[in-house]
Design a protein around this motif. Sequence first.
Motif, PDB file in Angstrom:
ATOM      1  N   GLY A 208       0.943  -1.281   0.238  1.00 29.98           N
ATOM      2  CA  GLY A 208      -0.098   0.001   0.154  1.00 29.98           C
ATOM      3  C   GLY A 208       0.843   1.313  -0.063  1.00 29.98           C
ATOM      4  N   ARG A 209       0.279   2.343   0.314  1.00 26.52           N
ATOM      5  CA  ARG A 209       0.876   3.824   0.068  1.00 26.52           C
ATOM      6  C   ARG A 209       2.047   4.009   1.061  1.00 26.52           C
ATOM      7  N   GLY A 210       2.053   2.922   2.071  1.00 27.01           N
ATOM      8  CA  GLY A 210       3.252   3.277   2.998  1.00 27.01           C
ATOM      9  C   GLY A 210       4.571   3.051   2.367  1.00 27.01           C
ATOM     10  N   SER A 233      -2.017  -5.063  -4.521  1.00 28.19           N
ATOM     11  CA  SER A 233      -1.886  -3.907  -3.828  1.00 28.19           C
ATOM     12  C   SER A 233      -3.083  -3.192  -3.581  1.00 28.19           C
ATOM     13  N   SER A 234      -3.070  -2.119  -2.695  1.00 27.00           N
ATOM     14  CA  SER A 234      -4.159  -1.345  -2.606  1.00 27.00           C
ATOM     15  C   SER A 234      -4.196  -0.498  -3.661  1.00 27.00           C
ATOM     16  N   ARG A 235      -5.318   0.372  -3.643  1.00 25.85           N
ATOM     17  CA  ARG A 235      -5.597   1.197  -4.981  1.00 25.85           C
ATOM     18  C   ARG A 235      -4.586   2.111  -5.254  1.00 25.85           C
ATOM     19  N   ARG A 247      -3.893  -5.977 -10.322  1.00 31.40           N
ATOM     20  CA  ARG A 247      -3.379  -6.323  -9.069  1.00 31.40           C
ATOM     21  C   ARG A 247      -4.157  -5.774  -7.867  1.00 31.40           C
ATOM     22  N   GLN A 248      -4.944  -4.886  -8.141  1.00 31.92           N
ATOM     23  CA  GLN A 248      -5.449  -4.295  -7.425  1.00 31.92           C
ATOM     24  C   GLN A 248      -6.711  -5.021  -6.445  1.00 31.92           C
ATOM     25  N   VAL A 249      -6.408  -5.030  -5.394  1.00 36.45           N
ATOM     26  CA  VAL A 249      -7.447  -5.601  -4.205  1.00 36.45           C
ATOM     27  C   VAL A 249      -8.441  -4.990  -3.909  1.00 36.45           C
ATOM     28  N   GLY A 250      -9.917  -5.000  -3.838  1.00 35.80           N
ATOM     29  CA  GLY A 250     -10.630  -4.190  -3.223  1.00 35.80           C
ATOM     30  C   GLY A 250     -12.132  -4.209  -4.016  1.00 35.80           C
ATOM     31  N   GLN A 251     -12.957  -3.305  -3.361  1.00 31.97           N
ATOM     32  CA  GLN A 251     -14.092  -3.061  -4.136  1.00 31.97           C
ATOM     33  C   GLN A 251     -14.104  -2.961  -5.589  1.00 31.97           C
ATOM     34  N   SER A 252     -13.319  -2.033  -6.135  1.00 39.72           N
ATOM     35  CA  SER A 252     -13.340  -1.720  -7.546  1.00 39.72           C
ATOM     36  C   SER A 252     -12.243  -2.533  -8.246  1.00 39.72           C
ATOM     37  N   GLY A 253     -11.522  -3.511  -7.308  1.00 35.65           N
ATOM     38  CA  GLY A 253     -10.270  -4.237  -7.980  1.00 35.65           C
ATOM     39  C   GLY A 253     -10.896  -5.765  -7.852  1.00 35.65           C
ATOM     40  N   ILE A 266      -0.496  -0.879   4.453  1.00 35.79           N
ATOM     41  CA  ILE A 266      -2.057  -0.726   3.799  1.00 35.79           C
ATOM     42  C   ILE A 266      -2.851  -0.459   5.466  1.00 35.79           C
ATOM     43  N   SER A 267      -3.530   0.520   5.100  1.00 38.20           N
ATOM     44  CA  SER A 267      -4.568   0.982   6.330  1.00 38.20           C
ATOM     45  C   SER A 267      -5.586   0.029   6.303  1.00 38.20           C
ATOM     46  N   GLY A 268      -6.270  -0.394   5.280  1.00 34.18           N
ATOM     47  CA  GLY A 268      -7.515  -1.341   5.560  1.00 34.18           C
ATOM     48  C   GLY A 268      -8.750  -0.557   5.504  1.00 34.18           C
ATOM     49  N   VAL A 270     -12.392   0.456   4.129  1.00 35.54           N
ATOM     50  CA  VAL A 270     -13.423  -0.378   3.731  1.00 35.54           C
ATOM     51  C   VAL A 270     -13.405  -1.041   2.421  1.00 35.54           C
ATOM     52  N   GLN A 271     -13.139  -0.026   1.399  1.00 36.78           N
ATOM     53  CA  GLN A 271     -13.163  -0.647  -0.123  1.00 36.78           C
ATOM     54  C   GLN A 271     -11.885  -1.363  -0.150  1.00 36.78           C
ATOM     55  N   HIS A 272     -10.843  -1.419   0.529  1.00 42.52           N
ATOM     56  CA  HIS A 272      -9.897  -2.451   0.298  1.00 42.52           C
ATOM     57  C   HIS A 272     -10.168  -3.789   0.837  1.00 42.52           C
ATOM     58  N   ILE A 285       1.391  -5.539   8.185  1.00 38.40           N
ATOM     59  CA  ILE A 285       2.648  -4.818   8.898  1.00 38.40           C
ATOM     60  C   ILE A 285       2.507  -3.340   8.526  1.00 38.40           C
ATOM     61  N   ASN A 286       2.387  -2.775   9.595  1.00 44.82           N
ATOM     62  CA  ASN A 286       2.148  -1.206   9.832  1.00 44.82           C
ATOM     63  C   ASN A 286       2.604  -0.455  11.054  1.00 44.82           C
ATOM     64  N   THR A 287       3.088   0.774  10.669  1.00 45.05           N
ATOM     65  CA  THR A 287       3.389   1.528  11.752  1.00 45.05           C
ATOM     66  C   THR A 287       2.310   2.000  12.675  1.00 45.05           C
ATOM     67  N   ASP A 304       8.132  -0.512  11.184  1.00 48.06           N
ATOM     68  CA  ASP A 304       8.426   0.098  10.013  1.00 48.06           C
ATOM     69  C   ASP A 304       8.603  -1.014   9.042  1.00 48.06           C
ATOM     70  N   LEU A 305       7.694  -0.987   7.732  1.00 53.42           N
ATOM     71  CA  LEU A 305       7.935  -1.738   6.699  1.00 53.42           C
ATOM     72  C   LEU A 305       9.417  -1.921   5.964  1.00 53.42           C
ATOM     73  N   PHE A 306      10.010  -0.758   6.002  1.00 52.25           N
ATOM     74  CA  PHE A 306      11.461  -0.846   5.564  1.00 52.25           C
ATOM     75  C   PHE A 306      12.658  -1.442   6.346  1.00 52.25           C
TER      76      PHE A 306
HETATM   77  C1  LIG Z   1     -15.733   4.109  -4.674  1.00 51.37           C
HETATM   78  C2  LIG Z   1     -14.362   3.844  -4.020  1.00 51.37           C
HETATM   79  C3  LIG Z   1     -13.601   2.614  -4.417  1.00 51.37           C
HETATM   80  C4  LIG Z   1     -12.390   2.346  -3.940  1.00 51.37           C
HETATM   81  N1  LIG Z   1     -11.996   1.100  -4.036  1.00 51.37           N
HETATM   82  C5  LIG Z   1     -10.664   0.459  -3.684  1.00 51.37           C
HETATM   83  C6  LIG Z   1     -10.155  -0.593  -4.043  1.00 51.37           C
HETATM   84  O1  LIG Z   1     -10.694  -1.492  -4.831  1.00 51.37           O
HETATM   85  N2  LIG Z   1      -8.933  -0.891  -3.324  1.00 51.37           N
HETATM   86  C7  LIG Z   1      -8.394  -0.371  -2.568  1.00 51.37           C
HETATM   87  O2  LIG Z   1      -7.649  -0.580  -2.066  1.00 51.37           O
HETATM   88  N3  LIG Z   1      -8.936   0.939  -2.168  1.00 51.37           N
HETATM   89  C8  LIG Z   1     -10.144   1.399  -2.791  1.00 51.37           C
HETATM   90  N4  LIG Z   1     -10.642   2.778  -2.411  1.00 51.37           N
HETATM   91  C9  LIG Z   1      -9.651   3.765  -1.734  1.00 51.37           C
HETATM   92  C10 LIG Z   1      -9.580   3.499  -0.207  1.00 51.37           C
HETATM   93  O3  LIG Z   1     -10.778   4.440   0.247  1.00 51.37           O
HETATM   94  C11 LIG Z   1      -8.356   4.112   0.239  1.00 51.37           C
HETATM   95  O4  LIG Z   1      -8.094   5.238  -0.010  1.00 51.37           O
HETATM   96  C12 LIG Z   1      -7.102   3.155   0.092  1.00 51.37           C
HETATM   97  O5  LIG Z   1      -7.480   1.795   0.244  1.00 51.37           O
HETATM   98  C13 LIG Z   1      -6.112   3.533   0.759  1.00 51.37           C
HETATM   99  O6  LIG Z   1      -4.911   2.740   0.330  1.00 51.37           O
HETATM  100  P1  LIG Z   1      -3.652   2.474   1.339  1.00 51.37           P
HETATM  101  O7  LIG Z   1      -4.162   1.580   2.397  1.00 51.37           O
HETATM  102  O8  LIG Z   1      -2.533   1.922   0.574  1.00 51.37           O
HETATM  103  O9  LIG Z   1      -3.054   3.898   1.904  1.00 51.37           O
HETATM  104  P2  LIG Z   1      -3.394   4.710   3.030  1.00 51.37           P
HETATM  105  O10 LIG Z   1      -4.827   4.626   3.531  1.00 51.37           O
HETATM  106  O11 LIG Z   1      -2.795   5.953   2.918  1.00 51.37           O
HETATM  107  O12 LIG Z   1      -2.463   3.790   4.269  1.00 51.37           O
HETATM  108  C14 LIG Z   1      -1.119   3.743   4.223  1.00 51.37           C
HETATM  109  C15 LIG Z   1      -0.806   3.064   5.415  1.00 51.37           C
HETATM  110  O13 LIG Z   1       0.630   2.813   5.350  1.00 51.37           O
HETATM  111  C16 LIG Z   1       0.981   2.922   6.786  1.00 51.37           C
HETATM  112  N5  LIG Z   1       2.594   3.136   6.839  1.00 51.37           N
HETATM  113  C17 LIG Z   1       2.942   4.450   6.375  1.00 51.37           C
HETATM  114  N6  LIG Z   1       4.298   4.110   6.497  1.00 51.37           N
HETATM  115  C18 LIG Z   1       4.751   2.953   6.610  1.00 51.37           C
HETATM  116  C19 LIG Z   1       5.866   2.428   7.164  1.00 51.37           C
HETATM  117  N7  LIG Z   1       7.075   2.904   6.792  1.00 51.37           N
HETATM  118  N8  LIG Z   1       6.017   1.104   7.674  1.00 51.37           N
HETATM  119  C20 LIG Z   1       4.672   0.626   7.635  1.00 51.37           C
HETATM  120  N9  LIG Z   1       3.331   0.946   7.465  1.00 51.37           N
HETATM  121  C21 LIG Z   1       3.565   2.398   7.192  1.00 51.37           C
HETATM  122  C22 LIG Z   1       0.197   3.898   7.470  1.00 51.37           C
HETATM  123  O14 LIG Z   1       0.302   3.678   8.866  1.00 51.37           O
HETATM  124  C23 LIG Z   1      -1.079   3.606   6.613  1.00 51.37           C
HETATM  125  O15 LIG Z   1      -1.983   2.693   7.760  1.00 51.37           O
HETATM  126  C24 LIG Z   1     -11.791   3.107  -2.901  1.00 51.37           C
HETATM  127  C25 LIG Z   1     -12.569   4.363  -2.658  1.00 51.37           C
HETATM  128  C26 LIG Z   1     -13.595   4.732  -3.091  1.00 51.37           C
HETATM  129  C27 LIG Z   1     -14.299   6.022  -2.708  1.00 51.37           C
END
Ligand SMILES: Cc1cc2nc3c(=O)[nH]c(=O)nc-3n(C[C@H](O)[C@H](O)[C@H](O)COP(=O)(O)OP(=O)(O)OC[C@H]3O[C@@H](n4cnc5c(N)ncnc54)[C@H](O)[C@@H]3O)c2cc1C
Lengths: 317, 263
Positions: A208-210, A233-235, A247-253, A266-268, A270-272, A285-287, A304-306
């Motif tokens: 994920g975005r982390g 991955s996440s979105r 590769r996208q996992v979730g509601q729209s993947g 990955i924060s978790g 709901v759509q993921h 694995i999340n900080t 830290d994932l790194f």
């Molecule tokens: C209509 C709609 C459909 C959607 N469909 C999807 C979908 O299909 N799939 C999907 O995934 N999302 C979907 N989303 C988006 C979803 O709402 C979230 O925005 C997205 O899932 C967030 O991705 P993320 O967890 O990677 O990022 P973030 O929410 O930004 O989370 C990043 C996480 O990384 C952690 N982190 C940061 N740095 C580190 C580090 N160094 N080490 C360890 N951890 C770290 C943070 O603590 C945080 O928890 C959709 C949204 C909408 C509105």
Amino acid sequence: MSAVLAVADHRRGELRDVSYELLTAGRALADDVGADLHVAVISGTVDDFAPKLDRDGVDTVHTVDYGEEFDHGVYTQTTVQLATELEAQYVLTPNSVNGLDYAPAVASRLDVPIVTDTVALESDGDELRATREMYGGKVETTVSLSGPAVVTIRGAEWPAAEGTGDATIEAFDPDIDEDALGATVTGFEEVAGGDVDISDADVLVSVGRGIDEEENLELIHDLADALDATVSSSRPIVDSGWLPKNRQVGQSGKVVTPDVYIAIGISGAVQHVAGMKGSETIVAINTDPNAPIMDIADYAIQDDLFDVVPALTEQFQ
Amino acid sequence: MKILVPVTEVTTVEDEFEIEGTAIADRYLGADLNEWDEYAIEEAVQLQEAGLADEIVTVTIGPDDCEQTIRQALAKGPDRAIRVWDDALADADLLDVGLKSQILAAVVDAEEPDLVLSGVQSGDDSFGATGVTLADAVGYEWAAVVNHLAHDFDDDTASVRRELEGGVEELTDVELPAVLTIQTGINEPRYASLRGIRQAQRKPLEVQDLADLGIDADGLESALTLEEMAEPESETDVTVWEGDADETAAELADLLREKGVAQ
Ligand SMILES: Cc1cc2nc3c(=O)[nH]c(=O)nc-3n(C[C@H](O)[C@H](O)[C@H](O)COP(=O)(O)OP(=O)(O)OC[C@H]3O[C@@H](n4cnc5c(N)ncnc54)[C@H](O)[C@@H]3O)c2cc1C
């Protein structure tokens, strides 16, 4: 008798699962306020859908034979007319992409409030209390409103209604103003095809975005190689173009159910989670100790994932 | 063509936080430009660069504090900004969809844009309903969760793709004027250039209160009241491994081997 009106979701000939969950949520709310549960199914093969929606607790199914697929103008006009005729206290729809494309317009035309993406509902006849998340699932809130309302429900929060009911099935003939239909659906397309099907994988290393930057993805690929696993991955990773859509996992993947799902940074949201909560074992694995992924994980490393990812890769080399 | 982009400043929360009453304590809160709005702004700017839009106006409901976020939005290209605020709004702990839409509708009535590009949702309260409510209130057409917009508007129609669930997209023609709620991934939002940031400081930012918009502050009330806030309960019995990265990685490696991974 007051009424709760639930409007089913269907797409390309199939009722969507959340439509059955809607019946459960609708029945409970109808019981709270002493109302009948009315269900509407609009467009498509409604005579085929109606008996399927006649499950325990449904009083009336209204079939609206108008058009084939979802058209938000038709749904809005029909739902407003039916709700008005029934004097519905609550109109319930799924919090789906289509639900969000007409439920707000229904609320606007009925001049009642809307509360979306609810996970629990309770009413004393006048005051509705709805539970919903804020801040990407970090907190849960209860909001209240009084009087009639439009409410959308989150999928997979209520169990699907079961059994066979003894609902009255009747046709409802809406008065559709065709000049007001200004959005026309011209087709559908399946995206996210390609050579890799992450839904087949036994082990997913999901990022994920982390991960922060594209070049850091190498850490994830190295781990996946060492584990003989597949990368998903996440979105945001796909939105940024760092991995392809398939590769996208979730509601729209994709919806995946691997033996092991390792969620890294990955924060978790709901759509993921909608795409991976059926995984056998979930590792996070999340900080952030308060990340919502921690609430559904079986195992977690709050670090830290790194640091953790390279150390884990090393264990398998 | 004139484009209006509603821009929201979202509240962000630190990893560790405390809830006091029905809110997270201020010291754990921050602010940012809503993620979805970044994509809406970028789409508008690309339409302007393609010669399809003449003017881009942003509108934000919020107190003076959010002017930095508005400048951040302007730095990416919009021509001017409107900020709406009023003492009558300051007391509400939650602005519900109806209230926000009513305010935005008054701005749409005044500005008469051909296209409104909003985000699908705001990242903090995530109602995901303001764009469509606004459309209905002003009598515009709409499309929710748009992840592609064709850059031609033949016959005064916007050809869009709506991202449905499960990797399916719906192709839809929407008559203008319209509100489109923009999904992430529709484009690649740019970083503001230094020049853009400098220019943003000089772009017009007009502040309006409810009276300016012809809205009677008296009857104005959020239909929703925030009653409770709590941290969600864990759904699983999570095992959290303690120790440094080598130790926790070793624990996880043991688990994976036990599950037959990489063998
Ligand atoms: C209509 C709609 C459909 C959607 N469909 C999807 C979908 O299909 N799939 C999907 O995934 N999302 C979907 N989303 C988006 C979803 O709402 C979230 O925005 C997205 O899932 C967030 O991705 P993320 O967890 O990677 O990022 P973030 O929410 O930004 O989370 C990043 C996480 O990384 C952690 N982190 C940061 N740095 C580190 C580090 N160094 N080490 C360890 N951890 C770290 C943070 O603590 C945080 O928890 C959709 C949204 C909408 C509105």
